[in-house]
Design a protein around this motif. Structure first.
Motif, mmCIF file in Angstrom:
data_model
loop_
_atom_site.group_PDB
_atom_site.id
_atom_site.type_symbol
_atom_site.label_atom_id
_atom_site.label_comp_id
_atom_site.label_asym_id
_atom_site.label_seq_id
_atom_site.Cartn_x
_atom_site.Cartn_y
_atom_site.Cartn_z
ATOM 1 N N PRO A 50 -47.778 -50.958 58.454
ATOM 2 C CA PRO A 50 -48.749 -50.056 57.824
ATOM 3 C C PRO A 50 -49.284 -49.013 58.810
ATOM 4 O O PRO A 50 -49.429 -49.283 60.002
ATOM 5 C CB PRO A 50 -49.856 -51.009 57.373
ATOM 6 C CG PRO A 50 -49.724 -52.210 58.255
ATOM 7 C CD PRO A 50 -48.278 -52.331 58.599
ATOM 8 N N ALA A 51 -49.556 -47.819 58.287
ATOM 9 C CA ALA A 51 -50.161 -46.758 59.101
ATOM 10 C C ALA A 51 -50.921 -45.825 58.170
ATOM 11 O O ALA A 51 -50.481 -45.552 57.050
ATOM 12 C CB ALA A 51 -49.103 -45.992 59.884
ATOM 13 N N ALA A 52 -52.091 -45.335 58.638
ATOM 14 C CA ALA A 52 -52.925 -44.458 57.824
ATOM 15 C C ALA A 52 -52.323 -43.053 57.786
ATOM 16 O O ALA A 52 -52.240 -42.367 58.805
ATOM 17 C CB ALA A 52 -54.338 -44.420 58.397
ATOM 18 N N VAL A 53 -51.870 -42.640 56.584
ATOM 19 C CA VAL A 53 -51.307 -41.309 56.375
ATOM 20 C C VAL A 53 -51.809 -40.806 55.028
ATOM 21 O O VAL A 53 -51.641 -41.489 54.007
ATOM 22 C CB VAL A 53 -49.764 -41.331 56.379
ATOM 23 C CG1 VAL A 53 -49.211 -39.928 56.106
ATOM 24 C CG2 VAL A 53 -49.220 -41.864 57.699
ATOM 25 N N ALA A 54 -52.440 -39.623 55.005
ATOM 26 C CA ALA A 54 -52.906 -39.034 53.754
ATOM 27 C C ALA A 54 -51.755 -38.237 53.145
ATOM 28 O O ALA A 54 -51.278 -37.261 53.746
ATOM 29 C CB ALA A 54 -54.107 -38.143 53.995
ATOM 30 N N VAL A 55 -51.302 -38.612 51.951
ATOM 31 C CA VAL A 55 -50.101 -37.994 51.394
ATOM 32 C C VAL A 55 -50.402 -36.829 50.461
ATOM 33 O O VAL A 55 -49.531 -35.999 50.200
ATOM 34 C CB VAL A 55 -49.245 -39.037 50.655
ATOM 35 C CG1 VAL A 55 -48.743 -40.077 51.633
ATOM 36 C CG2 VAL A 55 -50.021 -39.691 49.524
ATOM 37 N N GLY A 56 -51.621 -36.739 49.910
ATOM 38 C CA GLY A 56 -51.929 -35.660 48.973
ATOM 39 C C GLY A 56 -51.233 -35.855 47.642
ATOM 40 O O GLY A 56 -50.850 -36.980 47.285
ATOM 41 N N PRO A 57 -51.023 -34.767 46.871
ATOM 42 C CA PRO A 57 -50.374 -34.895 45.568
ATOM 43 C C PRO A 57 -48.947 -35.432 45.720
ATOM 44 O O PRO A 57 -48.229 -35.083 46.651
ATOM 45 C CB PRO A 57 -50.352 -33.461 45.024
ATOM 46 C CG PRO A 57 -51.368 -32.721 45.827
ATOM 47 C CD PRO A 57 -51.401 -33.382 47.172
ATOM 48 N N GLY A 58 -48.547 -36.305 44.801
ATOM 49 C CA GLY A 58 -47.204 -36.871 44.847
ATOM 50 C C GLY A 58 -46.144 -35.851 44.469
ATOM 51 O O GLY A 58 -46.437 -34.830 43.836
ATOM 52 N N PRO A 59 -44.883 -36.107 44.817
ATOM 53 C CA PRO A 59 -43.805 -35.160 44.522
ATOM 54 C C PRO A 59 -43.359 -35.255 43.056
ATOM 55 O O PRO A 59 -43.709 -36.181 42.332
ATOM 56 C CB PRO A 59 -42.691 -35.623 45.458
ATOM 57 C CG PRO A 59 -42.909 -37.101 45.568
ATOM 58 C CD PRO A 59 -44.404 -37.288 45.551
ATOM 59 N N ILE A 60 -42.545 -34.304 42.655
ATOM 60 C CA ILE A 60 -41.820 -34.387 41.385
ATOM 61 C C ILE A 60 -40.430 -34.925 41.718
ATOM 62 O O ILE A 60 -39.720 -34.363 42.550
ATOM 63 C CB ILE A 60 -41.726 -33.013 40.702
ATOM 64 C CG1 ILE A 60 -43.128 -32.524 40.323
ATOM 65 C CG2 ILE A 60 -40.827 -33.064 39.478
ATOM 66 C CD1 ILE A 60 -43.158 -31.108 39.799
ATOM 67 N N ILE A 61 -40.070 -36.026 41.085
ATOM 68 C CA ILE A 61 -38.800 -36.672 41.427
ATOM 69 C C ILE A 61 -37.822 -36.579 40.271
ATOM 70 O O ILE A 61 -38.208 -36.319 39.116
ATOM 71 C CB ILE A 61 -39.000 -38.151 41.831
ATOM 72 C CG1 ILE A 61 -39.423 -38.993 40.620
ATOM 73 C CG2 ILE A 61 -39.971 -38.287 42.988
ATOM 74 C CD1 ILE A 61 -39.282 -40.486 40.847
ATOM 75 N N SER A 62 -36.556 -36.829 40.585
ATOM 76 C CA SER A 62 -35.504 -36.841 39.570
ATOM 77 C C SER A 62 -34.457 -37.863 39.975
ATOM 78 O O SER A 62 -33.910 -37.794 41.081
ATOM 79 C CB SER A 62 -34.870 -35.455 39.448
ATOM 80 O OG SER A 62 -33.763 -35.499 38.576
#
Length: 598
Positions: free
Chosen positions: A154-166
């Motif tokens: 585990p590591a603290a990382v702020a990811v923000g809005p998630g991606p659009i995936i396909s």
């Protein structure tokens, strides 16, 4: 009406498969202009969906930048298709099937800095949590790579809005939960894999996808397994950089570590499990140190994976599939054979088995090696058996005293590897009960699901296999074979079954195998013609039925056996003076052997 009801499930299944195919083609094939859809080179991303399955408990030898050890592959947990992200197409990689896994390496002492598209963070690599293998979703043969070992980190990382995936399951936005959960690194499995694929950083994730039942998944652990796939649980993305935070330590390490690799060459060992199949009758031209001739390959008998012995490592060799075989070589060659259990003089007898390379995932087998195995009994005390590790089992096995045959490297139609060591082979036993449906392919048996039974033979590298160096000593050496075993077709105990047959493995009991060449009562052949048949033997014993001493018809010792004392029907004792139903009539019926022992 009844036909409509019966056809409805079939129509639904066909429609589902058709829809699956359309989705895969739409997302995985090139655009009409010939360029892959999505334009720029695809980054490596996997979306992992919950897909539980029963535990496997398979031991696997892996190697990566963090460990080289034997892990245990446990429950199936996720199915991870390659996934396009933010308009980029899916990478040209296979789907991964991930299993929970455990390892003897506990972790906690390796520090790394990991960079991906969401940022950089220091990590401490923890214990192994998953092992991921390539999979197909149409019951076809899975590719041989890549493999990923995933470690808690585990590591603290702020990811923000998630991606659009396909991917094949969904197209749309997903939500990523802040903080990395674990790290996956490319690994070798039993020496095979692709260490050049990038590592992955993985985050917990959710999406609107609810799941789909009955996805036709095939992996090396789960052949042709319909899998119920649930919601999204993990999103893994390519790590741009994965390096230790303290590069200054490298110069000191290089000087001290250099001698280590030379210390551990793996010896060649094979554990052979009973795996019968239909008779082939294929002529094969072979060449080795004993003969250059055409042999006939007959019944499939064993499946022999390469095996680690007492922690010495796994030789990088393919699995062998062994067949009974016959050839013109009459035997009679004297050799001294030395292996880890000792040195003993042998008389090389006729051909027993011919072994060819095999794969266990329906892929084409390699072009070698080939082994020809010859009858060659010698008294050798082996002591406690080794602890072995292969794809079927891990643990101690019992090796029975005395070598039963010797295998030498051979050419088949001019192809093979004569540089491999010969093998000395012993009867063996272990707790492994068997497994069904192993997907085996050889040059003789294309794509054959094989039921593998218990351990029967253990073969180990022979340190020395050479003709007896002093011909003048031959007169003194001749008494040695006589008390142990007579030459080809000799019959020490005079029971009608030749020594060469009685010293075959128990798996060949229909040809006399598994018996004691010095026990005259373990082959119920009343007239010594080498067969236990209906006319002479079974009816002969019935016609001499005499449940009490002194009755008619006249008693004859050849038709009499005492009670059974061992685990097999043929482990009978000396005549007890009566020819009764339990010991004699049922005893000879149980040994019915019309194929003979000649």
């Amino acid at each position: 009406m009844r036909k409509t009801i019966l056809l409805l499930p079939l129509a639904i299944a066909l429609a589902a498969i058709f829809a699956f195919t359309l989705v895969q083609q739409d997302q995985g094939e090139a655009a009409p202009g010939g360029e892959p859809s999505g334009g720029p080179p695809a980054s490596i991303n996997y979306a992992c969906y919950l897909a539980p399955a029963p535990p496997i408990g398979a031991p696997v030898i892996i190697a990566n930048q963090y460990e080289s050890s034997t892990i245990t592959v446990l429950d199936g947990t996720h199915l991870c298709p390659p996934t396009g992200k933010d308009g980029g197409g899916p990478p040209p990689l296979p789907t991964l099937r991930c299993h929970a896994a455990s390892s003897p390496v506990l972790g906690g002492d390796i520090g790394v800095d990991i960079v991906d598209q969401y940022g950089i963070a220091p990590h401490i690599i923890g214990p192994l949590v998953f092992f991921c293998v390539p999979a197909t979703k149409d019951f076809s043969v899975p590719p041989p790579a890549p493999y990923y070992a995933c470690y808690d980190s585990p590591a603290a990382v702020a990811v923000g809005p998630g991606p659009i995936i396909s991917n094949q399951f969904e197209t749309g936005p997903i939500s990523l939960i802040d903080d990395r959960a674990f790290v996956c690194v490319p690994s070798l499995k039993f020496g095979a894999g692709d260490p050049g694929v990038p590592p992955l950083t993985c985050y917990f994730a959710t999406s609107s996808f609810a799941g789909v039942p009955g996805v036709p998944v095939t992996t090396q652990f789960e052949p042709a397994f319909p899998l119920d796939v649930g919601p999204l649980d993990i999103f893994c993305t390519e790590a741009v950089k994965l390096v230790p935070p303290t590069p200054t330590a490298t110069p000191t390490a290089t000087a001290t570590v250099t001698p280590t690799p030379t210390a551990a060459p793996a010896s060649v060992n094979y554990a052979c499990y009973v795996a019968p199949g239909p008779t082939l009758g294929v002529p094969v031209a072979i060449e080795n140190q004993y003969e250059s001739s055409t042999i006939t390959v007959l019944d499939p008998t064993y499946l022999c994976p390469p095996t680690d012995k007492d922690g010495g490592g796994l030789a990088p060799l393919p699995t062998l599939r062994c067949y009974t075989a016959t050839g013109p070589f009459p035997g009679g060659v004297g050799v001294d054979i030395a292996d880890q259990y000792g040195v003993a003089p042998h008389i090389i007898g006729p051909l027993l088995f011919f072994c060819a390379p095999a794969t266990k995932d329906f892929s084409p087998p390699p072009p070698g090696p080939y082994m020809s195995c010859y009858d060659s009994f010698a008294a050798v005390a082996v002591g406690p058996g080794p602890i072995i590790l292969n794809q079927f089992e891990t643990g101690p096995i019992a090796v029975i005293d005395d070598r039963v045959f010797v295998c030498v490297p051979s050419l088949k139609f001019g192809a093979g590897d004569l540089g491999l060591p010969p093998l000395a082979c012993y009867l063996a036993a272990s707790p492994f009960a068997g497994v069904i449906g192993v997907p085996v392919t050889t040059q003789f048996e294309p794509a054959t699901p094989l039921d593998v039974g218990p351990l029967d033979i253990f073969c180990t590298e022979a340190v020395k296999l050479a003709p007896t160096p002093t011909p003048t000593a031959t007169p003194t050496a001749t008494p040695t074979p006589t008390p142990t075993k007579q030459p080809f077709k000799g019959d020490t105990d005079g029971d009608g079954c030749a020594d060469v047959n009685e010293n075959l493995p128990k798996a060949q009991s229909n040809n006399g195998g598994g018996r004691d060449y010095m026990d005259p009562w373990d082959y119920y052949d009343v007239n010594g013609d080498g067969f236990i048949d209906l006319l002479n033997d079974i009816l002969g014993v019935i016609n001499h039925y005499q449940p009490a001493p002194g009755g008619a018809p006249p008693y004859a010792i050849a038709f009499d056996r005492g009670p059974t004392t061992g685990p097999n029907s043929w482990n009978m004792t000396a005549p007890d003076g009566v020819i009764d139903l339990l010991n004699d009539i049922l005893g000879v019926i149980q040994q019915y052997q019309p194929l003979g022992c000649v």
